[in-house]
Structures are given as C-alpha cells and as structure tokens.
Design an enzyme around this catalytic site. Structure first.
Site, mmCIF file in Angstrom:
data_model
loop_
_atom_site.group_PDB
_atom_site.id
_atom_site.type_symbol
_atom_site.label_atom_id
_atom_site.label_comp_id
_atom_site.label_asym_id
_atom_site.label_seq_id
_atom_site.Cartn_x
_atom_site.Cartn_y
_atom_site.Cartn_z
ATOM 1 C CB CYS A 16 73.182 23.836 23.551
ATOM 2 S SG CYS A 16 73.542 22.087 23.333
ATOM 3 C CB CYS B 54 71.478 20.430 19.920
ATOM 4 S SG CYS B 54 71.366 19.968 21.656
ATOM 5 C CB CYS C 75 31.460 6.801 -2.029
ATOM 6 S SG CYS C 75 32.731 6.563 -3.285
ATOM 7 C CB CYS D 285 35.756 10.178 -2.646
ATOM 8 S SG CYS D 285 34.647 9.878 -4.027
ATOM 9 C CG ASP E 100 44.009 14.385 42.229
ATOM 10 O OD1 ASP E 100 44.807 13.904 43.034
ATOM 11 O OD2 ASP E 100 43.772 15.593 42.119
ATOM 12 C CG ASP F 97 42.198 19.235 39.987
ATOM 13 O OD1 ASP F 97 42.019 20.330 40.536
ATOM 14 O OD2 ASP F 97 42.851 18.315 40.511
ATOM 15 C CG ASP G 284 46.146 15.223 38.971
ATOM 16 O OD1 ASP G 284 46.730 14.488 39.785
ATOM 17 O OD2 ASP G 284 45.204 15.963 39.272
#
Length: 799
Positions: free
Chosen positions: A14, A17, A81, A84, A485, A682, A686
């Site tokens: 809003c 804020c 290497c 780097c 689940d 799933d 969850d």
C-alpha cells in the site's frame, strides 16, 4: 559529488508502505529517497563520504521489504584453475547487491543482482578488469558457442601437435643420455630455438592467461607454469649465449609446456563428456515444425511457434513444443523426459511434450506452451542451474584454492634458498624451485566437485530426476526420516466415487446436481472425481453464489438462495449438521474418503471415494527402509482412511487429519528430533511442508506450486524415483570425496617430492597435466550408475 540510483522494491502492499520505506531511507546519513508505490521503485541520491548503496539495501531489508533481484549467467573465458574461480567470485561479490557463483567445469558465472544498482556492462567490466573474459550467456547462441568451441579446439590441437613435434628431439636426447650415448646431444643453439618456439609460440596462451591474472592482481596455475618454464628457458638461454660451463634445461621448458597442452586437451575432452547429459537434452527439441497456415501446412522454425498454433507431428518425428492433441492417435516415447521406455498412448485431448518421439500415428496438435515455457525447457533450465550451483563440500576446496598459488610461490622461493644453502649449487636450487612451480595444480581442486555435479545432475535428468541445485544432490544422502503425503503420492491421486447414499426423500439426481455445482470450479482430485461421477450420470451443475472454500475441509455456497455445504463429516458437523456416524465410520474403516452434502444444516447424502495405491509404492517404501530411513505418512485425511493405505504400503507411523499449515509444523517437530527430514508430496497443501524439509521431493504430476517449492522434481509420478535420487546422491558425493582426496593427496605428496629434488621438472609437468584429467575421468565413472528397474508403466510428466 554523488550519484542517484533507482531500483525496484518488493513487498510494498500500500501507499503507507512506500511512505514508511521512504522515511527509513531518509534517516541514513547523506541519503535522499523517493519511493513510488505505483511503480514499486525507490530512488536514492547518495552523497560521497556518507552512507553507501550497501547501507541502503540493508535498510530496505530491515524495514521488511526486499530489493527485487534479477538472475543471469555469464559465459567466462580465461579460467584455468580454482584460484581463477575464487578471483572472479571475489570481484563480482564486491559489487553492491551482487551474489555470484562461478563454476569452473561449465565456465559460467550465475549472478543475482538488483537492477538499477548494478547492470550487465558493470558485471562484465568487473570480470574483465580481473583479467578474464565475460559475456552474457544466452541459450539461443549455443550454436555459435559450439562453433567457437570447435575453432578453439582445432587451434589447441594444432598447437599441441606442433609442440609435440618440436619436442621429439628432446625426448630422443633424453633417452640417449639415459643410454650413455652423449654423441646424440643437440647443439644448444638449436635447443634454444626449438624450446623457444614451443614456449613462446605454442604456449603463448599460457603467457596471455598469466598476464591477465597478474594484471588483475591475482596469481593462478598459468602463472606457476609460466614462471617455472620461463625461468628454466631464460637460465638456459643465458648459459648458452654466454657459453658458460653449466647444464641447460631447454628440454624441461619444452616438454612441460607440451604436457600442459596435452593435459588441457584431455581435460577439455573429459569435461565435454561430463556435460554430455546437458547436450543430449538440448538436442531433443526439433528445429522445424509442420505448422498449419491459411495456405496449408508449411515448415517453420520452432522459434516462430506461438501458443494456439496448430501443427502436425508425423510418425518418427519429435514433438516441437508442448501441446494438446486435436486429432489422431499414436504411441509416444517419453523416455527423454521420464527415463522410462514404455510407450504412452495419446488420443484427442491428451497432452504431448516437446522433445518426445511420436512412434506410430500422425497427430494434429495445438500448441499450449512454447519457448521457455515447455517441460523440456524447464528441465534444461533446472539442470543448468543445478550444474552451475555449488555444493557445500566445495567450500573446503574454495578456501584452500584461495591461498594455494601464493603459498606455492612462497614454497618455491624457500626451496630455492634452502637448497642453495645446503648444496651451494644455484643450478640445483633452480631445478628444485622450477619443479615446485610446475607440479602445483589447483586445477584438480577446482574440478573435483563441479565435474561430479555435472555428471550426477545429467544422469538424474536422463532418469527423470531433476535436482534444483547442487546442495539438494549432496544433502539427499543425509536423510534419516522421510515424510510422505498420501493422496497423489502413495496413491495415484485420482480417486473415484465408489459408493453414494442419499437421505430419505432426497432424489439422487438432485443430490448429485448440488454436489456437482459446488465442485465445478475446483481442481482438487476429489472434486474432479465428483464431477466425473456426475457427468457419467448425465448430471449438469447449476450456478452458485457466494462461493467460499475452507482449505482441507470443504466448500459452501448459495444455491437458489439457500446455503449448501460440501465437505468432510467434521466440516458438516462444524456447520451444525447431524452426521450419520455409523455409515461414515463403516466407509472410513474400508479406507474410503467420505464427503457429505448438506442444505441449510440438513444432510442430503454422502459420497465414498477411494484412491488406487500406486503399484510401486510398497516396493519403494521397502527400499527406503532398507536404506535405514524412517518413514512417516502425513495426511489431511482421516485416521481410518490413512491407516488403511499405510497398511497396504508398509508404513507403521501415520499422522492423519493435519491441515496444510499443520504439515509444516509437523515437519518442524520432526526436525527437532535430531533427524534429517525429507518430504515427498504433490499438492498445493504440501508446499509449506516441502519448503520446511531439509530436502523435498515433488511428484512430477503434482501442482505447479509444489514443483516450484521442491528441491527435487520427479518427472515420473513414481516413488521409486525417490530411491533413485538418494542412490544417485550417495554415488555423486562418493565421487566428490574421491576427487578431493586425489587432489589433496596429489599436492601433499608432489610438492615435498619436488622441493627435495625427487621429481625433475619434466616428470612434475607430466604429473600436473594428468592430475586434473584423472579427477575428471573419475567423475565420468559415475556414468555406471543406473536407476532401479521398474516393471509398472508410468504416467506422463506434468504439463
């Protein structure tokens, strides 16, 4: 003097804020701020010598908001290497708002930053200032990159071939010396020329890389090699030109450079093999689609396809983009997405996915997802993110590599000084110091983890297991407790109505019509089952008003001016209804889910729904237990229905009747028992629990929010994939540990041997060249990992 910066802010709900954030920023020393709620952007003016951008961003976060970030990948060049990698990460992370992670194996940097605070040219300039090359990585330029890599490869092969040819005389001379044939010695001037061409011609790339590193204020493996070979050549050149009575070491400089070039060729080939899984995914999508246009079917580039376009897929062709079948029937091979070779039948209304192979009949398809929206593109993006991320085990190697090269330089100087004091020979001291410089190889440390991660994530993708990041791949092996689940995870998630009973005086059709009306806009599996049952009976839904859903319990609405409720028996009781407890308990004892429909607190009837257990569920639970995992079922269903399913799959611990917010709390409680807790689920309900778990697994056919939340996405809706994911985690981390052991033990043994003169520079160069090759080759042994065999047919991936 100062600067003005504008950047996006998330979390402003809003205008107040925006005002509060503006007030917080204005309190900072030397800062003037303006926050626009409409554009959700903050503009700050900073004065020199006062608060900086880091202070501004910290204040934004402390105020409860978040600077909006953007993520991208940079293609890097010049990395040789681990030091780097550390250098590039350091310069990028020094920029305000930037978080960067560099992967040596893929030669890419994954960067997150706040737009407006930092831009892409600034990121690239920072990398180039550090002595390396950078450009924005774009997937559409992959073909150009492949051609550029081929050019680089051909040049590297040519340089090594010439270096090897010019080094042959030195090898012959060394063999002759060992055989006591001094007459085979080459003239020193010829040695100077041959070694010079090898060092400064074929090895000019080493010098360029070393110069870029030093110019950027760092030292890397190229610096060590150039210093060692360069000092040996210069010393030998001075001895030759001044005709001094000292031995020369032209063969060391020439052969070391040749061996380094050979090692890099082998390393590049091995790294390409490590990324083969990624390349195979990128090759799956065809480039041309047969698209229906007003003038007929024409061949167009897949990039030109838009959602809604209709295209034709002929037998033997790959599907260009995700779509829905409009006409035709065929069997489609989805192994490239799911890892399973079983053909999946497709008919009108079925979904097809980019990269899958049409086997038998022709299909007419409407595009539903194109470009980056397709399942294949999502998989490629997820694998790329995983391969570009870092596992926590890499932190040890990063800390070591940060001080490795400076420590080797100090050791070389000490070796030279101590050897000279002990032997009194500057020549012997030089040879020992050169050996120390040449044998040091931080490259093996830098490649130990990312190459194994590349192979592991690639194998997972081919098996239908997508790790979101390297930490997920590493942490899966630590799990000691797995929460699962029920609906859609242990079961197929597609329940059907198996029984119904209406109250006295209520017509079954009227009862179903109200149930259908309340469930018509829901995507919940139970709702779809009710709708399918009603449609099969020829019942059409009626319109509703004031619809309200209570997650995990039920729904209510007004139908014809009366309040109608549908939901669990508890939900009906909470709304003042009298429930037939005997009937409900009898159905629940059989493992069925019971829902009822009530109108104005009068129950009209009940529906019993049952969900089929996944055929592989019992085998998967047994396999997880065999690995020592404790299994707990966590479900919002009632206790009796949950226990009935648990008995069938072999689970002893059940927590039933848990609402969505309670699932996350239960995960937190279990984590407090000193267990490393994983979660497999799933559905939308969850998602909070998946986010709370140490490692979370989402079934591929589940809801999009679950797929976005989980650490591991199982493209197949198959619990055995959880077993495979944990198995692959063990195998990958095992290889990482082996690689790190080899890298550390190589340097721990090699450096002292070189310092004490037990290794001449040529042998040191050969050992250095092979160290990184051996680490990458060891990672490739991961390809022997295979997923568990399956016999049950699998479902399609999520659309």
């Amino acid at each position: 003097m100062g600067q003005t910066i504008s950047f996006p802010v998330e979390g402003m709900s809003c205008a107040s804020c925006a005002a509060r954030l503006e007030k917080v920023l204005d309190r900072l020393d030397g800062v003037q701020a303006s926050v626009n709620f409409a554009t959700t952007r903050a503009q700050v003016s900073l004065s020199d010598g006062h608060a900086g951008m880091a202070d501004v961003l910290a204040a934004v976060r402390q105020a409860g908001f978040a600077p909006a970030t953007r993520s991208l990948d940079l293609s890097l060049s010049g990395l040789s290497c681990a030091s780097c990698v550390g250098r590039v990460e350091k310069v990028l992370n020094a920029l305000p708002s930037v978080q960067a992670s560099v992967n040596l194996a893929t030669e890419r940097a994954h960067v997150s930053f706040v737009p407006g605070v930092v831009d892409v040219p600034t990121l690239i300039a920072a990398v180039e200032k550090a002595g390396y090359g950078a450009r924005l990585y774009e997937e559409q330029n992959s073909q150009d990159e492949a051609r550029a890599q081929q050019r680089v490869w051909r040049r590297a092969v040519w340089e090594f071939g010439l270096a090897a040819l010019l080094s042959v005389p030195f090898v012959v001379q060394m063999i002759a010396m060992m055989a006591g044939l001094s007459m085979m010695d080459m003239p020193r001037v010829l040695q100077l020329v041959l070694a010079g061409v090898v060092l400064f011609g074929c090895g000019r790339g080493l010098f360029r890389a070393a110069w870029r590193a030093l110019r950027g204020g760092a030292a890397n493996m190229d610096v060590l090699v150039v210093m060692g070979t360069g000092v040996a050549w210069i010393f030998s050149a001075v001895v030759t030109l001044m005709k001094l009575d000292q031995p020369v070491y032209f063969e060391a400089s020439a052969l070391v450079v040749t061996l380094v070039l050979l090692g890099r060729l082998l390393e590049a080939r091995a790294k390409a093999s490590a990324g083969a899984g990624m390349a195979s995914l990128l090759r799956l999508q065809p480039r041309i689609a047969h698209v229906e246009r007003p003038g007929g079917v024409v061949d167009e580039s897949v990039d030109q396809l838009a959602i809604g376009d209709v295209f034709v897929v002929r037998p033997g062709e790959s599907v260009p983009v995700d779509g829905e079948v409009l006409e035709g029937a065929s069997d489609v091979n989805e192994a490239m997405l799911t890892g399973e070779s079983n053909l999946v039948p497709k008919a009108v209304g079925a979904g097809v996915f980019a990269g899958t192979l049409n086997q038998t009949g022709a299909l007419r398809v409407r595009a539903t997802k194109v470009g980056a929206q397709t399942v294949l593109a999502s998989i490629v993006q997820m694998v790329q993110q995983a391969q570009g991320s870092k596992a926590s085990v890499q932190r040890l190697a990063d800390r070591v590599s940060a001080v490795f090269v400076p420590a080797v330089l100090v050791l070389a100087v000490l070796t030279f000084g101590v050897t000279w004091l002990v032997t009194g020979s500057a020549t012997t001291s030089l040879v020992h110091a050169v050996s120390v410089l040449v044998i040091a190889c931080p490259c093996a440390l830098g490649l130990a983890t990312p190459t194994a991660i590349m192979v592991g994530t690639g194998l997972g993708a081919r098996a239908g297991i997508l790790f979101r990041n390297a930490d997920a791949l590493e942490q899966a092996r630590r799990l000691t407790l797995l929460v699962t689940d029920k609906t859609g995870t242990l079961t197929r998630g597609q329940p059907g109505v198996v029984a119904s009973q209406t109250a006295e005086g209520i017509q079954p059709d009227d009862f179903l019509r109200l149930a259908c009306a309340l469930e018509q806009n829901s995507e919940h599996p139970l709702a779809r089952a009710v709708m399918d049952y009603a449609r099969a009976a020829g019942i059409a839904p009626v319109s509703v008003e004031d619809f309200r859903a209570v997650p995990g319990q039920g729904v209510s609405a007004r139908v014809g001016g009366q309040v109608v409720c549908l939901g669990s028996p508890d939900f009906l009781s909470q709304n003042g209804c009298v429930v037939d407890s005997a009937l409900v308990q009898a159905w629940q004892a059989e493992g069925r889910t019971v829902i009822g429909v009530a109108r104005e607190q009068t129950v009209l009837g009940y529906l019993a729904l049952a969900d089929e257990i996944r055929p592989e569920a019992r085998t998967a639970i047994a396999a997880l237990r065999a690995r020592g995992l404790r299994i707990v079922m966590l479900t919002g269903d009632n206790e009796r229905a949950a226990q009935a399913v648990a008995r069938q799959v072999g689970i002893d611990e059940v927590v039933a009747g848990v609402l969505p917010d309670g699932k996350a709390a239960e995960i937190a409680r279990l984590k407090g028992t000193s267990h490393c807790v994983g979660m497999v689920g799933d559905g939308i309900n969850d998602a909070p629990a998946l986010a709370s778990a140490a490692v979370s697994f989402a079934i591929g056919a589940g809801a999009d929010v679950a797929l976005e939340t989980a650490d591991v996405v199982l493209v197949r809706s198959d619990l055995m994939a959880v077993v495979d994911a944990i198995s692959l985690s063990h195998a990958t981390v095992g290889k990482i540990r082996q690689n790190l052991f080899f890298a550390f033990i190589y340097n721990l043994l090699g450096l002292p041997l070189a310092a004490f003169g037990a290794l001449n520079p040529v042998l040191a160069g050969a050992a250095m060249a092979m160290s990184s090759v051996s680490v990458v080759s060891n990672s490739l042994l991961l390809n022997r990992w295979k997923p568990a065999r399956r016999s049950a047919p699998e479902s399609s991936p999520s659309a």
